[in-house]
Design a protein around this motif. Structure first.
Motif, PDB file in Angstrom:
ATOM      1  N   ASP A   1     -16.424  -2.216   2.475  1.00 43.47           N
ATOM      2  CA  ASP A   1     -16.022  -1.126   3.367  1.00 43.47           C
ATOM      3  C   ASP A   1     -14.613  -0.630   3.055  1.00 43.47           C
ATOM      4  OD1 ASP A   1     -18.457  -1.299   4.669  1.00 43.47           O
ATOM      5  OD2 ASP A   1     -17.673  -2.382   6.414  1.00 43.47           O
ATOM      6  N   VAL A   2     -13.686  -1.553   2.815  1.00 40.80           N
ATOM      7  CA  VAL A   2     -12.307  -1.148   2.510  1.00 40.80           C
ATOM      8  C   VAL A   2     -12.255  -0.394   1.183  1.00 40.80           C
ATOM      9  CG1 VAL A   2      -9.969  -1.966   2.005  1.00 40.80           C
ATOM     10  CG2 VAL A   2     -11.259  -2.964   3.906  1.00 40.80           C
ATOM     11  N   ILE A   3     -12.983  -0.881   0.196  1.00 42.30           N
ATOM     12  CA  ILE A   3     -13.039  -0.180  -1.090  1.00 42.30           C
ATOM     13  C   ILE A   3     -13.585   1.238  -0.900  1.00 42.30           C
ATOM     14  CG2 ILE A   3     -14.282  -0.093  -3.293  1.00 42.30           C
ATOM     15  CD1 ILE A   3     -14.014  -3.160  -3.393  1.00 42.30           C
ATOM     16  N   ALA A   4     -14.686   1.353  -0.162  1.00 40.70           N
ATOM     17  CA  ALA A   4     -15.303   2.671   0.050  1.00 40.70           C
ATOM     18  C   ALA A   4     -14.379   3.584   0.853  1.00 40.70           C
ATOM     19  CB  ALA A   4     -16.644   2.510   0.760  1.00 40.70           C
ATOM     20  N   PHE A   5     -13.684   3.031   1.841  1.00 40.36           N
ATOM     21  CA  PHE A   5     -12.757   3.832   2.638  1.00 40.36           C
ATOM     22  C   PHE A   5     -11.662   4.421   1.756  1.00 40.36           C
ATOM     23  CE2 PHE A   5      -8.969   4.583   5.100  1.00 40.36           C
ATOM     24  CZ  PHE A   5      -9.431   5.154   6.271  1.00 40.36           C
ATOM     25  N   ILE A   6     -11.042   3.582   0.935  1.00 44.08           N
ATOM     26  CA  ILE A   6      -9.962   4.063   0.064  1.00 44.08           C
ATOM     27  C   ILE A   6     -10.490   5.111  -0.909  1.00 44.08           C
ATOM     28  CG2 ILE A   6      -8.296   3.402  -1.714  1.00 44.08           C
ATOM     29  CD1 ILE A   6      -8.143   0.645  -0.344  1.00 44.08           C
TER      30      ILE A   6
END
Length: 269
Positions: free
Chosen positions: A76-81
């Motif tokens: 999720d953090v990767i996709a958010f960034i």
């Protein structure tokens, strides 16, 4: 507060200030509000983007399902960034958020400029800890006991056991009302955490980090967290370590000016 659809989930976040982007990832039983004491100082030089991970406030999760995990939160953090198209960001994580940020740096270093790990949570495997034993650690067992109380409806009893485990007897009673409510708002996430098959850190993991990295610790933090911090720092090439005198695990709440000064100096380097 804003939201962004990430991997089929509406991820809530705060986006404050201007300048180079600094994404902040909270720890267990917390959410984007936990960074409130340092948002002011940090936004003097940076655009601060504080995320709430999947199933944390403002979500009110019931603790069921298999979508709470380190792997899911990292994705999720990767996709958010990536979706925000901010370019390489500075990434800062505390406790569980530090573990997640570490794994993001392993998988997608191209998304990061610098990495800040404030007492990252987790265990060390046999390549880093000669005393390593397979299976749940004593700390994990106490967290499981906290989760059992919460699942049975004793929210405050479970949170008291959790906080007293981390910070010593009486820690829950000393918390102000607002801090207690933040923990209550996220209490059910502990049910997911105790089911999480979180991989321990290995020597190869630490040596794989190439993003310029700062480790921050509280000089009075006890237990496994300081051991994890200093062991990882010894094996992450070129990393720096800063300890905040008199502080424990919630260091940026206890010493917000000192914490912000350390972070800003590192990011300016």
């Amino acid at each position: 507060m804003q939201t962004l659809r990430v991997n089929g989930y509406d991820m809530a976040y705060l986006d404050v200030g201007s300048g180079p982007p600094l994404a902040c990832v909270h720890g267990s039983l917390c959410d984007f509000r936990i960074w409130g004491s340092v948002i002011g100082p940090l936004t003097a030089k940076h655009r601060v983007i504080a995320l709430s991970l999947r199933h944390f406030f403002p979500d009110h999760w019931d603790g069921t399902g298999d979508t709470y995990s380190i792997a899911q939160h990292v994705d999720d953090v990767i996709a958010f960034i990536a979706q925000t198209e901010l370019g390489p960001v500075d990434l800062m994580g505390h406790s569980r958020g530090g573990h997640i940020s570490f794994r993001v740096a392993q998988q997608r270093p191209d998304l990061l400029r610098r990495l800040i790990l404030a007492e990252p949570g987790g265990e060390l495997d046999a390549t880093l800890d000669p005393d390593y034993k397979p299976g749940p650690s004593p700390l994990a067992a106490r967290f499981a006991a906290s989760a059992e109380k919460i699942a049975a409806g004793d929210i405050d009893g479970g949170l008291q056991y959790f906080m007293d485990t981390l910070e010593g007897p009486g820690a829950w009673q000393r918390l102000p009302a607002m801090a207690k409510q933040l923990l209550r708002d996220n209490a059910m996430t502990l049910l997911g955490q105790v089911r999480d098959q979180r991989p321990p850190f290995s020597k190869a993991d630490a040596e794989s980090i190439r993003t310029p990295t700062l480790f921050i610790g509280g000089a009075r933090t006890k237990g496994m967290l300081p051991k994890v911090l200093h062991t990882l720092a010894a094996h992450v090439q070129g990393s720096r370590t800063e300890m905040i005198p008199g502080a424990t695990h919630p260091m940026f709440e206890q010493a917000p000016q000192k914490y912000s000064e350390i972070v800003l100096n590192f990011l300016a380097g």
